[in-house]
Scaffold this active site. Structure first.
Site, PDB file in Angstrom:
ATOM      1  N   SER A 139       0.860  -1.182   0.000  1.00  0.00           N
ATOM      2  CA  SER A 139       0.000   0.000   0.000  1.00  0.00           C
ATOM      3  C   SER A 139       0.891   1.225   0.000  1.00  0.00           C
ATOM      4  O   SER A 139       2.067   1.148   0.370  1.00  0.00           O
ATOM      5  CB  SER A 139      -0.876  -0.013   1.256  1.00  0.00           C
ATOM      6  OG  SER A 139      -1.526   1.225   1.455  1.00  0.00           O
ATOM      7  N   TYR A 152      -2.643  -1.528  10.472  1.00  0.00           N
ATOM      8  CA  TYR A 152      -2.639  -1.706   9.008  1.00  0.00           C
ATOM      9  C   TYR A 152      -1.363  -1.116   8.412  1.00  0.00           C
ATOM     10  O   TYR A 152      -0.685  -1.750   7.592  1.00  0.00           O
ATOM     11  CB  TYR A 152      -3.871  -1.036   8.407  1.00  0.00           C
ATOM     12  CG  TYR A 152      -3.908  -1.073   6.890  1.00  0.00           C
ATOM     13  CD1 TYR A 152      -4.381  -2.181   6.217  1.00  0.00           C
ATOM     14  CD2 TYR A 152      -3.466   0.019   6.148  1.00  0.00           C
ATOM     15  CE1 TYR A 152      -4.411  -2.217   4.832  1.00  0.00           C
ATOM     16  CE2 TYR A 152      -3.491  -0.005   4.766  1.00  0.00           C
ATOM     17  CZ  TYR A 152      -3.975  -1.121   4.109  1.00  0.00           C
ATOM     18  OH  TYR A 152      -4.000  -1.145   2.737  1.00  0.00           O
TER      19      TYR A 152
END
Length: 201
Positions: A139, A152
């Site tokens: 990401s 995350y």
């Protein structure tokens, strides 16, 4: 001729979102794809839509034995494993003071350990083929950070680091390992509240 002709890919989290789009794109470019996910209904529907070049099997990426079975299925059904796309992931929005330890552990287990275990499981099948490619979906949060989902962010930084380490090691065996770092994508995972595209943007 497509570079994916006669290639066999295993895609975790392959039933919808980025993984689903990847599954479809791979088939369109000549690959055979084993779609794996915990979302059985969506996975089966996508495999049926994509035809004989795709199949679905259930996979919890935290389960080492399940990964071994997935690789065996890919070899049995399609003849081998050339590509692994580690796309399965979860995303929880929560401030750090309120974040529950078990929820954060689950995020790390799925997003990071799932990638590590999956990559391990792909090594021997790829050795049989003389090499292969592993693509880890990290990401933009695996390069920078953002608010309200610390676990995350930590998991995606972990994926970035693991990818670099695995690339150094497995490159010696003609197995390429790379990570991809998407920004915000309009998927069911990111759009938990189901807002319109305009609101999401």
């Amino acid at each position: 001729m497509s570079k994916l002709n006669n290639k066999v890919a295993v895609i975790s989290g392959g039933a919808r979102g980025i993984g689903g789009a990847t599954s479809q794109l791979f088939v369109e470019n000549g690959a055979k794809v084993l779609i794996t996910d915990v979302l059985e209904q969506e996975g089966k529907a996508l495999a049926e839509k994509l035809g004989d070049s795709a199949a679905y099997t259930s996979l919890d990426v935290r389960d080492e034995n399940a990964w071994k079975e997935v690789m065996a299925q890919a070899e049995e059904k399609f003849g081998g494993v050339d590509i692994l796309v580690n796309c399965a992931g979860v995303l929880d929005f929560c401030g750090l003071p309120e974040a529950e330890v078990e929820t954060m552990r689950r995020t790390i287990d799925i997003n990071l350990m799932g990638v590590i275990i999956g990559t391990q499981a792909a090594i021997e099948p790829m050795r049989k083929r003389g090499g292969g490619a592993v693509v880890n979906i990290s990401s933009s949060d695996g390069i920078i950070a953002s608010n309200a989902h610390a676990a995350y962010v930590a998991s995606k930084w972990g994926v970035t680091g693991f990818t670099k380490a695995a690339a150094l090691e497995l490159g010696l065996e003609n197995i390429r390992v790379n990570s991809v770092h998407p920004g915000g994508v309009y998927t069911e995972l990111a759009n938990m509240r189901g807002v319109t595209r305009e609101e999401f943007d």
